[in-house]
Design an enzyme around this catalytic site. Structure first.
Site, short mmCIF file in Angstrom:
data_model
loop_
_atom_site.label_atom_id
_atom_site.label_comp_id
_atom_site.label_asym_id
_atom_site.label_seq_id
_atom_site.Cartn_x
_atom_site.Cartn_y
_atom_site.Cartn_z
N ASP A 43 -27.25 -67.10 33.05
CA ASP A 43 -27.80 -66.49 31.83
C ASP A 43 -29.10 -67.23 31.45
O ASP A 43 -29.11 -68.46 31.37
CB ASP A 43 -26.75 -66.65 30.71
CG ASP A 43 -27.08 -65.86 29.47
OD1 ASP A 43 -27.76 -64.82 29.58
OD2 ASP A 43 -26.61 -66.27 28.37
N ASP A 50 -35.54 -65.37 32.96
CA ASP A 50 -36.06 -64.95 31.65
C ASP A 50 -37.46 -65.52 31.46
O ASP A 50 -37.64 -66.63 31.00
CB ASP A 50 -35.12 -65.43 30.54
CG ASP A 50 -35.61 -65.01 29.17
OD1 ASP A 50 -36.70 -64.39 29.09
OD2 ASP A 50 -34.91 -65.30 28.18
N GLU A 95 -36.35 -59.72 32.11
CA GLU A 95 -36.43 -59.30 30.70
C GLU A 95 -37.87 -58.97 30.32
O GLU A 95 -38.81 -59.67 30.68
CB GLU A 95 -35.90 -60.42 29.79
CG GLU A 95 -35.99 -60.07 28.30
CD GLU A 95 -35.14 -60.96 27.40
OE1 GLU A 95 -34.14 -61.54 27.85
OE2 GLU A 95 -35.50 -61.09 26.21
N HIS A 119 -30.12 -63.07 19.17
CA HIS A 119 -29.13 -64.09 19.54
C HIS A 119 -28.55 -64.80 18.31
O HIS A 119 -29.21 -64.93 17.29
CB HIS A 119 -29.77 -65.12 20.46
CG HIS A 119 -30.03 -64.62 21.84
ND1 HIS A 119 -31.28 -64.39 22.33
CD2 HIS A 119 -29.18 -64.28 22.84
CE1 HIS A 119 -31.20 -63.95 23.58
NE2 HIS A 119 -29.93 -63.87 23.92
N GLY A 120 -27.33 -65.29 18.47
CA GLY A 120 -26.74 -66.17 17.46
C GLY A 120 -25.85 -65.44 16.46
O GLY A 120 -25.64 -64.23 16.53
N GLY A 141 -27.78 -60.59 22.98
CA GLY A 141 -27.64 -60.72 21.53
C GLY A 141 -26.75 -59.67 20.91
O GLY A 141 -27.06 -59.13 19.84
N ILE A 145 -22.21 -61.13 25.26
CA ILE A 145 -21.49 -61.61 24.07
C ILE A 145 -21.15 -63.09 24.24
O ILE A 145 -20.48 -63.47 25.20
CB ILE A 145 -20.21 -60.78 23.85
CG1 ILE A 145 -20.59 -59.31 23.56
CG2 ILE A 145 -19.37 -61.37 22.72
CD1 ILE A 145 -19.43 -58.36 23.56
N ASP A 146 -21.64 -63.88 23.34
CA ASP A 146 -21.33 -65.31 23.34
C ASP A 146 -20.89 -65.75 21.94
O ASP A 146 -19.80 -66.29 21.76
CB ASP A 146 -22.58 -66.11 23.77
CG ASP A 146 -22.29 -67.60 23.89
OD1 ASP A 146 -21.12 -68.00 23.74
OD2 ASP A 146 -23.22 -68.38 24.13
N SER A 147 -21.70 -65.47 20.92
CA SER A 147 -21.41 -65.99 19.57
C SER A 147 -20.02 -65.58 19.08
O SER A 147 -19.32 -66.38 18.45
CB SER A 147 -22.47 -65.51 18.59
OG SER A 147 -23.73 -66.02 18.95
#
Ligand code: G3H
Ligand code: 13P
Ligand code: ZN
Length: 311
Positions: free
Chosen positions: A82, A104, A134, A180-181, A214, A257-259
């Site tokens: 990533d 990226d 990207e 993001h976040g 994000g 998906i991370d957050s």
């Protein structure tokens, strides 16, 4: 089944009107929670490792844990880098056995982005690995980069054909309003993804897989648990899940998906520790955290991605 690339996954997802979840992994419990959900729902998965995750766990552990998940589940799983920020990092992951990398270079000029992406594509394709690139810049916080909302920029659809043709990349992350976040939008605002840009991009790149970064929805029940048990997270909302579902019906084949995983894990650990203040066995608090990740990923697979039963 060994680790797979995303090629066949994306073809089926594009034609089937669904997307594959790309979930960030940092440790064993996160990998287990995600892959147990995939197994129960027979869903293909992308497990992605950021530069920071690789530095945290070291280059071998996450690879081997993901290989263990492939053995345990029998699912088609792609192992993806990533936000690779250099040729050297992408090369190192390819040499280690990743099946997919992201380069990226979206913060560079159009020409520099093309040059670096092309260099990674040439090495990756020689080794049977696919490349995500990207165009456009998302707002928000990544490991070492903090892009303010003013510096973010939507993808320009008029650039995409030239970019994809000249680089030879296999999928393209675009900026259509995600970020993001966990602090994406103020409560009371109405986030609206730019479907007009997505549609114009896919009109210009028929059949080509599009990626959304994000894409956490920042579940308010998880934020509430964190704050109830000593956390101090400001109020914020994420990307509406019905808009992500709509994007998955269109050309979007990969949703990052991370957050949301971080929120699920942190909420359960805070709750467990508050309710069992004398416990000091990590297995006791990591077990509910792992289960919360599993439940969250099951929800995403069924209600957001639509990839249940597609493995
Ligand atoms: O988009 C970035 C991911 O959420 C990874 O975050 O760089 O803190 O591991 P990280
Ligand atoms: P979130 O911060 O919305 O989970 O996005 C994760 C991501 O894009 C990883 O590349
Ligand atoms: Zn991202």
């Amino acid at each position: 089944m060994p680790l797979v690339t995303t090629k066949e996954m994306f073809e089926k997802a594009y034609n089937g009107g669904y997307a594959i979840g790309a979930f960030n992994v940092n440790n064993m419990e996160i990998i287990q929670g995600i892959t147990e959900a995939g197994k129960d729902l027979n869903a293909p998965l992308i497990l992605q490792v950021s530069k920071g995750a690789r530095a945290y766990a070291n280059r071998t552990y996450l690879m081997k844990l993901v290989e263990a998940a492939v053995i345990e589940t029998g699912l088609p799983i792609a192992l993806h880098l990533d936000h690779g920020d250099s040729f050297e990092l992408c090369k190192s992951c390819i040499d280690d056995g990743f099946t997919s990398v992201m380069i990226d270079a979206s913060s560079k000029s159009f020409e520099d982005n093309i040059a670096l992406t092309k260099q990674v594509v040439e090495y990756a394709h020689d080794h049977g690995v696919v490349v995500e690139a990207e165009l456009g810049t998302l707002a928000g916080i990544e490991d070492e980069v903090n892009v303010s909302a003013e510096d973010s920029s939507y993808t320009r659809p008029e650039d995409v054909e030239e970019f994809v043709t000249r680089t030879g990349c296999d999928s393209l992350a675009i900026a259509i309003g995600t970020s993001h976040g966990a602090y994406k939008f103020k409560p009371g605002t109405k986030p609206q993804l730019r479907f007009d840009i997505l549609e114009e991009v896919s009109r210009r790149l028929p059949g080509f897989p599009i990626v959304l970064h994000g894409s956490s929805s920042v579940p308010q029940d998880l934020v509430a648990i964190i704050n109830q048990y000593g956390g101090n997270m400001p109020d914020a909302i994420g990307i509406p899940e019905e808009q992500l579902r709509e994007a998955a019906r269109l050309a979007v084949c990969k949703i990052n998906i991370d957050s949301d995983l971080r929120l699920a894990m942190t909420a359960m650990i805070r709750q467990y520790m508050a309710e069992h203040p004398a416990d000091f066995d990590p297995r006791q608090y990591l077990k509910p955290a792992r289960e919360a990740i599993k439940q969250l990923v099951m929800h995403k697979i069924v209600d957001v991605l639509g990839c249940d039963g597609k493995a």
